[in-house]
Design an enzyme around this catalytic site. Structure first.
Site, PDB file in Angstrom:
ATOM      1  N   HIS A  51     -15.129  86.873  76.501  1.00 39.43           N
ATOM      2  CA  HIS A  51     -15.013  88.263  76.035  1.00 39.43           C
ATOM      3  C   HIS A  51     -15.779  88.513  74.733  1.00 39.43           C
ATOM      4  O   HIS A  51     -16.070  89.659  74.396  1.00 39.43           O
ATOM      5  CB  HIS A  51     -13.538  88.659  75.883  1.00 39.43           C
ATOM      6  CG  HIS A  51     -12.850  88.107  74.678  1.00 39.43           C
ATOM      7  ND1 HIS A  51     -12.029  87.002  74.731  1.00 39.43           N
ATOM      8  CD2 HIS A  51     -12.827  88.513  73.380  1.00 39.43           C
ATOM      9  CE1 HIS A  51     -11.545  86.755  73.527  1.00 39.43           C
ATOM     10  NE2 HIS A  51     -12.014  87.669  72.691  1.00 39.43           N
TER      11      HIS A  51
ATOM     12  N   ASP B 108     -11.969  82.903  80.625  1.00 43.43           N
ATOM     13  CA  ASP B 108     -12.453  83.420  79.344  1.00 43.43           C
ATOM     14  C   ASP B 108     -13.250  82.365  78.577  1.00 43.43           C
ATOM     15  O   ASP B 108     -13.139  82.244  77.357  1.00 43.43           O
ATOM     16  CB  ASP B 108     -11.292  83.938  78.491  1.00 43.43           C
ATOM     17  CG  ASP B 108     -11.767  84.844  77.355  1.00 43.43           C
ATOM     18  OD1 ASP B 108     -12.872  85.393  77.462  1.00 43.43           O
ATOM     19  OD2 ASP B 108     -11.029  84.972  76.362  1.00 43.43           O
TER      20      ASP B 108
ATOM     21  N   ASN C 281     -11.610  85.420  65.197  1.00 44.75           N
ATOM     22  CA  ASN C 281     -11.272  84.019  65.464  1.00 44.75           C
ATOM     23  C   ASN C 281     -11.553  83.631  66.913  1.00 44.75           C
ATOM     24  O   ASN C 281     -11.647  82.441  67.243  1.00 44.75           O
ATOM     25  CB  ASN C 281      -9.793  83.741  65.193  1.00 44.75           C
ATOM     26  CG  ASN C 281      -9.505  83.434  63.746  1.00 44.75           C
ATOM     27  OD1 ASN C 281      -8.824  84.181  63.062  1.00 44.75           O
ATOM     28  ND2 ASN C 281     -10.025  82.307  63.268  1.00 44.75           N
ATOM     29  N   SER C 282     -11.670  84.610  67.791  1.00 48.57           N
ATOM     30  CA  SER C 282     -11.849  84.330  69.217  1.00 48.57           C
ATOM     31  C   SER C 282     -13.035  83.412  69.457  1.00 48.57           C
ATOM     32  O   SER C 282     -14.138  83.647  68.959  1.00 48.57           O
ATOM     33  CB  SER C 282     -12.058  85.632  69.988  1.00 48.57           C
ATOM     34  OG  SER C 282     -10.887  86.402  70.022  1.00 48.57           O
TER      35      SER C 282
ATOM     36  N   ILE D 167       1.793  84.611  96.654  1.00 46.19           N
ATOM     37  CA  ILE D 167       2.978  83.868  96.233  1.00 46.19           C
ATOM     38  C   ILE D 167       3.868  84.722  95.349  1.00 46.19           C
ATOM     39  O   ILE D 167       3.438  85.746  94.820  1.00 46.19           O
ATOM     40  CB  ILE D 167       2.595  82.572  95.484  1.00 46.19           C
ATOM     41  CG1 ILE D 167       1.817  82.917  94.193  1.00 46.19           C
ATOM     42  CG2 ILE D 167       1.823  81.629  96.374  1.00 46.19           C
ATOM     43  CD1 ILE D 167       1.543  81.707  93.314  1.00 46.19           C
TER      44      ILE D 167
END
Length: 473
Positions: free
Chosen positions: A113, A143, A215-216, A275
């Protein structure tokens, strides 16, 4: 000894004791200075640029948008637009994130992202060099993204084993929150194997390390200075850190990175099933001692599971001997299996454990995510519903071989309490297919009182189970 002297001595002893205790406590706390000195050179800042066409006017910019009608109302054709009337000025929108070097030849890992939709990606190294990066590949489901810069002999970080993590371990993060390069924060692992909405393939590491925008994509370290995760998400109501941070385990991330580097894309195993979790009532209805496993609510007739004998109503308890404690474990276990590989599924079917050999398929590229005649109030009053038969055309439309449609539900009845709604199609009761309203009546009469039984429904294009419990008359 005089009383005042004795009191002073006691106070001195107490103060000395507190100082010693605090000193001992300080010695027991981790020291991250050495970790930061060794690891910081391998952490990078990532900035991206996205270019859009738009109008620039004295009243604001309208990137890629039509000029608002209210301005045309006042200015008409005299509304100030760029020469030629088209999208003139380009706008550059930058976003910031973090990353870290995984290969000395210029390969860098970050979050997908962080670089999504970017027209240009720039990487700033610890030595203040700014390098243009190319996107090697990105995987939205986990991600994870891999970048490549034209450089060599870059400082790399040591990788740990995220499968060995324990709750309570000290961890630290280095990143660029709000663009402040190489900021260090620390905390502990709060939980492991966390499942987040829309993230079925990542068993997240939850920490209380302060993580904020920027911080990602940055690394999460253990006390040995090894990367054990990629900081990816925060839970927040304010937009800032609130004590809940989530990181992608490095073992998961490196598996994805290796595929992106070698193939440019990611392949993951696929069963072709729908499920749902096994609740306490459902567990009892299937004769289980406790809730566990993943309940197969529906099976794609053209999928690999159907070809190898998996049925709706099966409860998957293990994959290749690895326990499926919760339903959320199953997509992860199957997803990491290479397509066309065979897996051993341990399932519970009609009270018996079975072992099925299933050849896993490849995840499809584009996988998403009545006129029947009434039979009246076919089921007993204590069930609290009425049903209608399905025509052959309806069964073909829904892809089911049996079932009756619920035409009315008593809101005070046990059917409503179990979650059955008007419009639902009852496919089976206690794992017996329902062919007609009359058969449903017979099945309900034979059900044990005060014991939960599984009921399979078809609702809004998908299959699901509910637990039905009939009270004593």
């Amino acid at each position: 000894m005089k009383p005042m002297t004795r009191t002073l001595s006691m106070w001195m002893t107490l103060v000395v004791g507190m100082v010693v205790a605090q000193s001992s406590l300080a010695r027991d706390l981790p020291d991250f200075t050495e970790l930061v000195e060794e690891a910081a050179p391998g952490v990078v800042n990532i900035s991206t640029t996205r270019v859009t066409e738009g109008y620039s006017t004295p009243f604001g910019d309208f990137g890629g948008q039509e000029i608002p009608d209210i301005f045309r109302h006042f200015f008409g054709d005299r509304f100030p637009v760029p020469p030629g009337g088209g999208g003139g000025r380009t706008e550059e929108r930058q976003s910031l994130g973090s990353g870290f070097v995984i290969d000395a030849d210029g390969y860098i890992m970050t979050n997908a992202h962080v670089v999504e939709g970017a027209d240009e990606i720039m990487v700033r190294l610890n030595d203040r060099r700014d390098l243009k990066a190319e996107l090697v590949g990105a995987d939205e489901k986990t991600d994870v993204a891999v970048l490549k810069v034209d450089a060599s002999d870059l400082p790399t970080l040591s990788l740990g084993d995220s499968d060995d993590l324990k709750v309570g371990e000290w961890v630290a993060a280095i990143g660029s929150p709000f663009g402040f390069d190489h900021s260090v924060t620390a905390g502990i692992i709060s939980a492991i194997n966390r499942t987040l909405p829309r993230d079925a393939y990542v068993p997240f590491i939850q920490t209380d390390v302060a993580i904020n925008p920027g911080n990602s994509g940055g690394p999460l370290f253990n006390l040995d200075g090894e990367v054990i995760g990629i900081n990816s998400q925060i839970f927040t109501r304010s937009g800032g850190f609130m004590g809940l941070s989530f990181a992608i385990p490095i073992n998961v991330a490196m598996d994805i990175a290796d595929q992106l580097r070698s193939e440019g894309h990611v392949t993951r195993g696929w069963l072709g099933v729908m499920i749902q979790p096994v609740s306490k009532d459902l567990a009892e209805s299937f004769g289980m001692d406790r809730p566990e496993g993943a309940l197969i609510a529906d099976v794609d007739p053209d999928g690999p599971a159907a070809r190898d004998g998996v049925q709706a109503g099966d409860i998957v308890l293990a994959v290749n001997g690895e326990t499926v404690e919760r339903s959320s474990n199953l997509p992860r276990l199957i997803g990491r299996v290479a397509p066309d590989s065979e897996v051993e599924l341990t399932v519970l079917r009609a009270g018996d454990r079975k072992t099925l050999e299933v050849t896993v398929g490849d995840w499809p590229e584009e996988l998403a995510g009545g006129s029947g005649q009434s039979s009246g109030s076919a089921s007993p009053a204590r069930l609290g519903l009425a049903v209608q038969s399905l025509s052959d055309a309806e069964r073909d439309k829904y892809g089911i071989d049996a079932g009756v449609r619920v035409s009315d539900v008593d809101p005070r009845g046990v059917a409503a309490a179990s979650g059955i709604r008007r419009g639902d199609i009852i496919v089976s009761v206690n794992q017996v297919a329902v062919e007609s309203g009359r058969q449903l009546s017979q099945l309900v009469r034979e059900l044990p009182a005060d014991q939960a039984v599984p009921v399979r429904l078809y609702r809004d294009g998908r299959s699901l189970f509910v637990a039905l419990r009939l009270a004593d008359d």
